[in-house]
Design a protein around this motif. Structure first.
Motif, mmCIF file in Angstrom:
data_model
loop_
_atom_site.group_PDB
_atom_site.id
_atom_site.type_symbol
_atom_site.label_atom_id
_atom_site.label_comp_id
_atom_site.label_asym_id
_atom_site.label_seq_id
_atom_site.Cartn_x
_atom_site.Cartn_y
_atom_site.Cartn_z
ATOM 1 N N THR A 79 60.136 -18.973 -17.411
ATOM 2 C CA THR A 79 58.695 -18.758 -17.319
ATOM 3 C C THR A 79 58.411 -17.955 -16.059
ATOM 4 O O THR A 79 59.020 -18.179 -15.017
ATOM 5 C CB THR A 79 57.953 -20.104 -17.249
ATOM 6 N N GLY A 80 57.485 -16.997 -16.134
ATOM 7 C CA GLY A 80 57.206 -16.214 -14.940
ATOM 8 C C GLY A 80 56.066 -15.246 -15.142
ATOM 9 O O GLY A 80 55.465 -15.148 -16.203
ATOM 10 N N VAL A 81 55.750 -14.527 -14.062
ATOM 11 C CA VAL A 81 54.704 -13.521 -14.030
ATOM 12 C C VAL A 81 55.315 -12.224 -13.541
ATOM 13 O O VAL A 81 56.110 -12.220 -12.589
ATOM 14 C CB VAL A 81 53.543 -13.940 -13.095
ATOM 15 N N GLY A 82 54.980 -11.121 -14.182
ATOM 16 C CA GLY A 82 55.513 -9.822 -13.790
ATOM 17 C C GLY A 82 54.411 -8.805 -13.598
ATOM 18 O O GLY A 82 53.363 -8.861 -14.244
ATOM 19 N N VAL A 83 54.641 -7.875 -12.679
ATOM 20 C CA VAL A 83 53.710 -6.779 -12.416
ATOM 21 C C VAL A 83 54.483 -5.471 -12.460
ATOM 22 O O VAL A 83 55.577 -5.369 -11.894
ATOM 23 C CB VAL A 83 53.019 -6.929 -11.041
ATOM 24 N N LEU A 101 49.701 -12.135 -35.047
ATOM 25 C CA LEU A 101 49.697 -11.901 -33.605
ATOM 26 C C LEU A 101 48.698 -10.819 -33.216
ATOM 27 O O LEU A 101 48.083 -10.887 -32.153
ATOM 28 C CB LEU A 101 51.098 -11.504 -33.130
ATOM 29 N N ASP A 102 48.529 -9.810 -34.078
ATOM 30 C CA ASP A 102 47.556 -8.755 -33.784
ATOM 31 C C ASP A 102 46.140 -9.323 -33.745
ATOM 32 O O ASP A 102 45.334 -8.929 -32.903
ATOM 33 C CB ASP A 102 47.646 -7.635 -34.828
ATOM 34 N N ARG A 103 45.844 -10.233 -34.647
ATOM 35 C CA ARG A 103 44.500 -10.821 -34.659
ATOM 36 C C ARG A 103 44.266 -11.651 -33.396
ATOM 37 O O ARG A 103 43.183 -11.613 -32.807
ATOM 38 C CB ARG A 103 44.327 -11.680 -35.917
ATOM 39 N N VAL A 104 45.285 -12.411 -32.969
ATOM 40 C CA VAL A 104 45.147 -13.201 -31.747
ATOM 41 C C VAL A 104 45.024 -12.288 -30.534
ATOM 42 O O VAL A 104 44.214 -12.516 -29.629
ATOM 43 C CB VAL A 104 46.354 -14.153 -31.592
ATOM 44 N N ARG A 105 45.850 -11.224 -30.482
ATOM 45 C CA ARG A 105 45.813 -10.295 -29.351
ATOM 46 C C ARG A 105 44.429 -9.656 -29.233
ATOM 47 O O ARG A 105 43.878 -9.544 -28.126
ATOM 48 C CB ARG A 105 46.887 -9.217 -29.521
ATOM 49 N N ASN A 106 43.866 -9.230 -30.351
ATOM 50 C CA ASN A 106 42.535 -8.620 -30.320
ATOM 51 C C ASN A 106 41.481 -9.629 -29.868
ATOM 52 O O ASN A 106 40.577 -9.290 -29.098
ATOM 53 C CB ASN A 106 42.185 -8.081 -31.708
ATOM 54 N N ALA A 107 41.592 -10.878 -30.332
ATOM 55 C CA ALA A 107 40.605 -11.894 -29.959
ATOM 56 C C ALA A 107 40.665 -12.211 -28.475
ATOM 57 O O ALA A 107 39.631 -12.486 -27.848
ATOM 58 C CB ALA A 107 40.830 -13.163 -30.784
ATOM 59 N N LEU A 108 41.865 -12.160 -27.877
ATOM 60 C CA LEU A 108 42.017 -12.472 -26.453
ATOM 61 C C LEU A 108 41.801 -11.258 -25.554
ATOM 62 O O LEU A 108 41.796 -11.403 -24.330
ATOM 63 C CB LEU A 108 43.406 -13.064 -26.196
ATOM 64 N N GLY A 109 41.672 -10.072 -26.139
ATOM 65 C CA GLY A 109 41.470 -8.872 -25.336
ATOM 66 C C GLY A 109 42.710 -8.444 -24.578
ATOM 67 O O GLY A 109 42.610 -7.864 -23.489
ATOM 68 N N LEU A 110 43.906 -8.695 -25.142
ATOM 69 C CA LEU A 110 45.159 -8.335 -24.482
ATOM 70 C C LEU A 110 45.651 -6.985 -24.958
ATOM 71 O O LEU A 110 45.319 -6.527 -26.063
ATOM 72 C CB LEU A 110 46.230 -9.397 -24.777
ATOM 73 N N ASP A 111 46.467 -6.322 -24.119
ATOM 74 C CA ASP A 111 47.107 -5.077 -24.521
ATOM 75 C C ASP A 111 48.443 -5.338 -25.210
ATOM 76 O O ASP A 111 48.876 -4.556 -26.052
ATOM 77 C CB ASP A 111 47.336 -4.164 -23.300
ATOM 78 N N ARG A 112 49.129 -6.429 -24.815
ATOM 79 C CA ARG A 112 50.406 -6.772 -25.435
ATOM 80 C C ARG A 112 50.467 -8.277 -25.653
ATOM 81 O O ARG A 112 50.041 -9.067 -24.814
ATOM 82 C CB ARG A 112 51.599 -6.338 -24.562
ATOM 83 N N ARG A 132 48.071 -7.397 -19.924
ATOM 84 C CA ARG A 132 47.084 -6.337 -20.091
ATOM 85 C C ARG A 132 47.060 -5.495 -18.829
ATOM 86 O O ARG A 132 47.561 -5.899 -17.775
ATOM 87 C CB ARG A 132 45.687 -6.905 -20.362
ATOM 88 N N TYR A 133 46.476 -4.309 -18.947
ATOM 89 C CA TYR A 133 46.299 -3.429 -17.796
ATOM 90 C C TYR A 133 45.083 -3.893 -17.006
ATOM 91 O O TYR A 133 43.970 -3.978 -17.548
ATOM 92 C CB TYR A 133 46.145 -1.983 -18.246
ATOM 93 N N VAL A 134 45.296 -4.200 -15.738
ATOM 94 C CA VAL A 134 44.199 -4.644 -14.879
ATOM 95 C C VAL A 134 43.609 -3.495 -14.077
ATOM 96 O O VAL A 134 42.549 -3.640 -13.468
ATOM 97 C CB VAL A 134 44.676 -5.767 -13.932
ATOM 98 N N ALA A 135 44.291 -2.360 -14.045
ATOM 99 C CA ALA A 135 43.830 -1.135 -13.385
ATOM 100 C C ALA A 135 44.670 -0.003 -13.940
ATOM 101 O O ALA A 135 45.717 -0.233 -14.544
ATOM 102 C CB ALA A 135 43.989 -1.243 -11.856
ATOM 103 N N PRO A 136 44.223 1.250 -13.785
ATOM 104 C CA PRO A 136 45.023 2.369 -14.279
ATOM 105 C C PRO A 136 46.440 2.353 -13.702
ATOM 106 O O PRO A 136 46.632 2.385 -12.487
ATOM 107 C CB PRO A 136 44.233 3.601 -13.814
#
Length: 251
Positions: free
Chosen positions: A216-220, A168-179, A197-201
Motif C-alpha cells: 500500500t502506498g502513495v506515489g507522485v 470500473l469506467d463508471r466508478v472512475r467517472n463517478a469519482l472524478g478520477l483520471d485513472r 488524478r492530475y492535481v496540476a499540469p
C-alpha cells in the motif's frame, strides 16, 4: 384577395475557403474502451483550408494497460498518427505480458472505427493458441466449454462485438478520477487497487491499496520535461520509500 407568395430568400454564396495553420499541444489524452486504458500526449498540426483540412503529427504513449478477463497487459508501444489527406487517425498500439517463458503481444492497428487485432508470441505459437495461452496457460484443445465461452467473450471485447461498458469506467467517472484499475504483480495472486488524478499540469498523484497483504502506498509523478519525469513513492511493504528519475527517449 389573393396575396402573392413571399419571396424566397437565397443564402449568400459561400466565401473562399480560409487557410488553416493550427497547432494543438495535447498533454493528456485518455483512450478508454474494450479493456484499453491508455494515456497519450503529443502535438497535432492542422493545415490546408477549412474546406479541406490536412492534419499531421501524432500522439505517443505515456502509459497504459489492456485488461482481458483476469489478465492485465502493459502497453509497450503506442502511436496515433494521421495519414496525409485523411482526417481518420491511424492506430499503432502493442501490449505485452509474459506467461511462464512465453511473451505474448497483442497489437492493435487500423482506425478507431475498424481496429485490427493481431496476436503474436515468442516462442511462436499459432494465432488461435496465443489467447488461450495468455488467459488459461493451456492449448485451445484442453479448454473446458466454460473457458471456451470466456475466450469468445475476450475476442468479442477486443473486436468490439457485443459492446458493454466497463464497471470500473463508471466508478472512475463517478469519482472524478483520471485513472482507476486493478493490478497484480507478475507471478503473484496479491491484487491492488490503483487510483489517481492530475492535481496540476504535469503533476499526477496516485494511491495504491493492496489486498491480501499487498503493498500500500502513495506515489507522485512530476513531468519536468516531455522526456524527464521525477517519480516519488512511499509505501508499506518490502519496497519501502522510493524516489526515482526516469528519462524517456522516443525513437
Amino acid at each position: 384577395m389573393v396575396r402573392p407568395p413571399p419571396p424566397v430568400a437565397h443564402p449568400p454564396p459561400p466565401g473562399p475557403p480560409l487557410s488553416l495553420a493550427v497547432k494543438v499541444v495535447a498533454q493528456r489524452v485518455f483512450i478508454r474502451g474494450r479493456g484499453i486504458d491508455v494515456e497519450m500526449g503529443g502535438e497535432v498540426q492542422v493545415g490546408g483550408t477549412t474546406a479541406a483540412p490536412v492534419p499531421s503529427g501524432a500522439l505517443t504513449l505515456k502509459r497504459g494497460t489492456l485488461d482481458i478477463l483476469t489478465r492485465k497487459l502493459t502497453f509497450q508501444r503506442g502511436n496515433i498518427g494521421f495519414v496525409s489527406g485523411t482526417l481518420v487517425p491511424q492506430l499503432d498500439l502493442a501490449a505485452q505480458s509474459t506467461v511462464r517463458s512465453t511473451t505474448i503481444t497483442i497489437a492493435i492497428t487500423g482506425t478507431p472505427t475498424a481496429p485490427e487485432v493481431k496476436f503474436t508470441s515468442s516462442p511462436e505459437l499459432p494465432q488461435d493458441e496465443v489467447l488461450a495461452r495468455l488467459l488459461f496457460d493451456r492449448a485451445t484443445g484442453n479448454l473446458s466449454p466454460f473457458e471456451i465461452a470466456q475466450l469468445a467473450a475476450a475476442l468479442a471485447q477486443l473486436t468490439g462485438v457485443g459492446g458493454g461498458s466497463n464497471p470500473l469506467d463508471r466508478v472512475r467517472n463517478a469519482l472524478g478520477l483520471d485513472r482507476l484499475g486493478v493490478s497484480s504483480a507478475e507471478g503473484s495472486n496479491a491484487a491492488a487497487v490503483e487510483a489517481g488524478r492530475y492535481v496540476a499540469p504535469g503533476v499526477f498523484l496516485g494511491v495504491r491499496q493492496g489486498t491480501n497483504g499487498g503493498q500500500t502506498g502513495v506515489g507522485v509523478q512530476v513531468e519536468i520535461t516531455p522526456n524527464i519525469k521525477l517519480e516519488g513513492q512511499t509505501a508499506t511493504g518490502p519496497a519501502g520509500d522510493r524516489v526515482g528519475l526516469s528519462y524517456e527517449f522516443e525513437y
